[in-house]
Design an enzyme around this catalytic site. Structure first.
Site, PDB file in Angstrom:
ATOM      1  N   CYS A 115      13.544  -2.828  14.109  1.00 32.82           N
ATOM      2  CA  CYS A 115      12.966  -4.171  14.311  1.00 32.82           C
ATOM      3  C   CYS A 115      13.993  -5.291  14.232  1.00 32.82           C
ATOM      4  O   CYS A 115      13.706  -6.418  14.639  1.00 32.82           O
ATOM      5  CB  CYS A 115      11.844  -4.418  13.303  1.00 32.82           C
ATOM      6  N   HIS A 251      10.686 -12.350  11.908  1.00 35.71           N
ATOM      7  CA  HIS A 251      10.144 -11.114  12.487  1.00 35.71           C
ATOM      8  C   HIS A 251       8.638 -11.093  12.207  1.00 35.71           C
ATOM      9  O   HIS A 251       8.195 -11.395  11.098  1.00 35.71           O
ATOM     10  CB  HIS A 251      10.831  -9.915  11.842  1.00 35.71           C
ATOM     11  N   ASN A 281       3.260  -6.291  15.609  1.00 33.91           N
ATOM     12  CA  ASN A 281       4.694  -6.054  15.414  1.00 33.91           C
ATOM     13  C   ASN A 281       5.281  -5.436  16.679  1.00 33.91           C
ATOM     14  O   ASN A 281       5.045  -4.267  16.971  1.00 33.91           O
ATOM     15  CB  ASN A 281       4.888  -5.122  14.207  1.00 33.91           C
TER      16      ASN A 281
HETATM   17  N1  COA Z   1      -8.040   0.255   7.928  1.00 36.27           N
HETATM   18  C1  COA Z   1      -8.765   0.400   6.811  1.00 36.27           C
HETATM   19  N2  COA Z   1      -8.248   0.938   5.676  1.00 36.27           N
HETATM   20  C2  COA Z   1      -6.948   1.302   5.711  1.00 36.27           C
HETATM   21  C3  COA Z   1      -6.157   1.182   6.859  1.00 36.27           C
HETATM   22  C4  COA Z   1      -6.760   0.624   8.008  1.00 36.27           C
HETATM   23  N3  COA Z   1      -6.083   0.434   9.161  1.00 36.27           N
HETATM   24  N4  COA Z   1      -4.913   1.621   6.588  1.00 36.27           N
HETATM   25  C5  COA Z   1      -4.923   2.037   5.314  1.00 36.27           C
HETATM   26  N5  COA Z   1      -6.138   1.836   4.774  1.00 36.27           N
HETATM   27  C6  COA Z   1      -6.595   2.129   3.410  1.00 36.27           C
HETATM   28  C7  COA Z   1      -5.731   3.152   2.722  1.00 36.27           C
HETATM   29  O1  COA Z   1      -6.132   4.460   3.064  1.00 36.27           O
HETATM   30  C8  COA Z   1      -5.993   2.832   1.265  1.00 36.27           C
HETATM   31  O2  COA Z   1      -7.233   3.399   0.889  1.00 36.27           O
HETATM   32  P1  COA Z   1      -7.418   4.017  -0.582  1.00 36.27           P
HETATM   33  O3  COA Z   1      -7.219   2.878  -1.530  1.00 36.27           O
HETATM   34  O4  COA Z   1      -8.819   4.515  -0.534  1.00 36.27           O
HETATM   35  O5  COA Z   1      -6.377   5.079  -0.707  1.00 36.27           O
HETATM   36  C9  COA Z   1      -6.171   1.307   1.244  1.00 36.27           C
HETATM   37  O6  COA Z   1      -6.479   0.951   2.620  1.00 36.27           O
HETATM   38  C10 COA Z   1      -4.951   0.549   0.792  1.00 36.27           C
HETATM   39  O7  COA Z   1      -3.826   1.084   1.482  1.00 36.27           O
HETATM   40  P2  COA Z   1      -2.384   0.513   1.274  1.00 36.27           P
HETATM   41  O8  COA Z   1      -1.435   1.220   2.179  1.00 36.27           O
HETATM   42  O9  COA Z   1      -2.057   0.490  -0.185  1.00 36.27           O
HETATM   43  O10 COA Z   1      -2.617  -0.994   1.769  1.00 36.27           O
HETATM   44  P3  COA Z   1      -1.676  -2.233   1.720  1.00 36.27           P
HETATM   45  O11 COA Z   1      -2.373  -3.359   1.082  1.00 36.27           O
HETATM   46  O12 COA Z   1      -0.291  -1.892   1.226  1.00 36.27           O
HETATM   47  O13 COA Z   1      -1.530  -2.610   3.288  1.00 36.27           O
HETATM   48  C11 COA Z   1       0.030  -2.363   5.095  1.00 36.27           C
HETATM   49  C12 COA Z   1      -0.961  -1.673   4.175  1.00 36.27           C
HETATM   50  C13 COA Z   1       0.641  -1.302   6.004  1.00 36.27           C
HETATM   51  C14 COA Z   1      -0.696  -3.401   5.925  1.00 36.27           C
HETATM   52  C15 COA Z   1       1.115  -3.064   4.233  1.00 36.27           C
HETATM   53  O14 COA Z   1       1.591  -2.190   3.242  1.00 36.27           O
HETATM   54  C16 COA Z   1       2.255  -3.544   5.051  1.00 36.27           C
HETATM   55  O15 COA Z   1       2.112  -4.419   5.895  1.00 36.27           O
HETATM   56  N6  COA Z   1       3.487  -3.030   4.809  1.00 36.27           N
HETATM   57  C17 COA Z   1       4.646  -3.414   5.562  1.00 36.27           C
HETATM   58  C18 COA Z   1       4.658  -2.669   6.842  1.00 36.27           C
HETATM   59  C19 COA Z   1       5.641  -3.225   7.816  1.00 36.27           C
HETATM   60  O16 COA Z   1       5.786  -4.419   7.904  1.00 36.27           O
HETATM   61  N7  COA Z   1       6.283  -2.332   8.561  1.00 36.27           N
HETATM   62  C20 COA Z   1       7.193  -2.690   9.559  1.00 36.27           C
HETATM   63  C21 COA Z   1       8.433  -3.189   8.973  1.00 36.27           C
HETATM   64  S1  COA Z   1       9.469  -3.716  10.272  1.00 36.27           S
END
Ligand code: COA
Length: 324
Positions: A115, A251, A281
């Site tokens: 990215c 970004h 993204n």
């Molecule tokens: N829809 C609904 N529920 C979802 C889901 C979706 N699309 N994706 C995951 N979940 C659930 C998980 O299974 C988890 O359930 P559980 O508590 O029953 O186990 C719950 O939501 C929380 O998951 P978690 O991964 O801890 O959520 P989060 O608050 O960390 O959000 C992201 C997830 C991916 C949005 C967040 O971590 C993020 O944005 N990270 C950075 C990613 C990024 O920017 N990547 C690119 C970098 S260049």
């Protein structure tokens, strides 16, 4: 010898026609618009049509930047293209775009920094201009990341989109890019990666195992911390203070990461360009798409100071502080 700077003389971008909303995704995975929007700020993304490639999007973005600059492709002496989703393994997508533009003969190469690809490419192009090697450079960030998405994995498929942006850089006695900072730490490979390839081989999973593996929560934490120190480093390299920045063009991965960076800079969100709601993204496409939106909508004006930053798989992270 007078100092040579590189200046952005014009911007361009391209998006695939097809828009897929969060509500559309509710039909294919167990998710909701509310979950996606509250966690990421995303409402929709553009997805490349069958047969539409990274090179197609890059070519369209390049054409729009060259047209806005009033520069002919034959005047270019370098093309640097950030991508992690090249059309084919080789030739590079930069070479494919060079040929389609009719810019044959100038140097052209791809940069894979996930990215951070566009900001890395901008940093490299800036060095070519500052050294006197190049006078007019096309810098592109282009991706079709949705081709690497596993559409049954709700943790990743909701996050990504396709698109491209480009800038034309020119040598100038006026600033210009003040500073760029490029970094990487390959020790974080396991948190965000695509495990297959020509050298290690492919596997029997759907799409031959081409898919994004991500530990979202860990990526989030490292991104916020790393961008926090990156903006400080960039200000210091440019000899500037926070209040001198007119616009943050980050970004576009996650609105909460963007808000954390804005807070670190004491900037209100009114001075931050946000396109993650519309584009999701788009990896290397994200910063130049946001920049082109900011320029064409009239938000960013000539003479203003812009801070561009990105973070991605590798990990890689990079920034550029410039006067537009
Ligand atoms: N829809 C609904 N529920 C979802 C889901 C979706 N699309 N994706 C995951 N979940 C659930 C998980 O299974 C988890 O359930 P559980 O508590 O029953 O186990 C719950 O939501 C929380 O998951 P978690 O991964 O801890 O959520 P989060 O608050 O960390 O959000 C992201 C997830 C991916 C949005 C967040 O971590 C993020 O944005 N990270 C950075 C990613 C990024 O920017 N990547 C690119 C970098 S260049």
């Amino acid at each position: 010898m007078p100092q040579i700077y590189s200046r952005i003389i014009a911007t361009g971008s391209a998006l695939p026609e097809r828009v897929v909303t969060n509500v559309d995704l509710e039909k294919i995975v167990d998710t909701s618009d509310e979950w996606i929007h509250s966690r990421t700020g995303i409402r929709q993304r553009h997805i490349a049509a069958d047969g539409e490639t990274t090179g197609d999007l890059a070519f369209r973005a390049a054409q729009s930047a060259l047209e806005a600059a009033g520069v002919k492709a034959s005047e270019l002496d370098l093309i640097v293209l950030g991508t992690t989703t090249p059309d084919i393994i080789f030739p590079s997508t930069a070479c494919l775009v060079q040929h389609r533009l009719g810019a044959n003969g100038c140097a052209a190469f791809d940069v894979n920094a996930a990215c951070s690809g566009f900001v890395y490419a901008l940093g490299i192009a800036d060095k070519f201009i500052r050294s006197g090697q190049s006078k007019k450079v096309l810098v592109i960030g282009a991706e079709t990341l949705t081709r690497m998405v596993d559409w049954s994995d709700r943790q990743t498929c909701v996050l990504f989109g396709d698109g491209a942006g480009a800038v034309v850089l020119e040598a100038s006695s006026e600033p210009g890019i003040y500073a760029t900072c490029l970094h990487a730490d390959g020790g974080f490979k396991e948190l965000l990666y695509n495990p297959v390839g020509v050298s290690v081989g492919f596997n029997d999973e759907p799409n031959h195992g081409v898919r994004i593996h991500m530990s979202g929560r860990e990526v989030f934490k490292v991104a916020v911390k790393t961008l926090d120190s990156l903006v400080g480093e960039t200000l210091e390299a440019a000899g500037m203070v926070e209040s001198q920045i007119d616009w943050l063009i980050p970004h576009q991965a996650n609105l909460r990461i963007i808000e954390a960076t804005a807070k670190r800079l004491n900037m209100s969100m009114e001075r931050v360009i946000v396109t993650v709601d519309k584009h999701a993204n788009t990896s290397s496409g994200s910063v130049p798409l946001a920049l082109d939106y900011a320029v064409r909508s009239g938000k960013v004006q000539r003479g203003q100071n812009l801070l561009l930053e990105a973070f991605g798989g590798g990990f890689t992270w990079a920034s550029a502080l410039l006067r537009y």
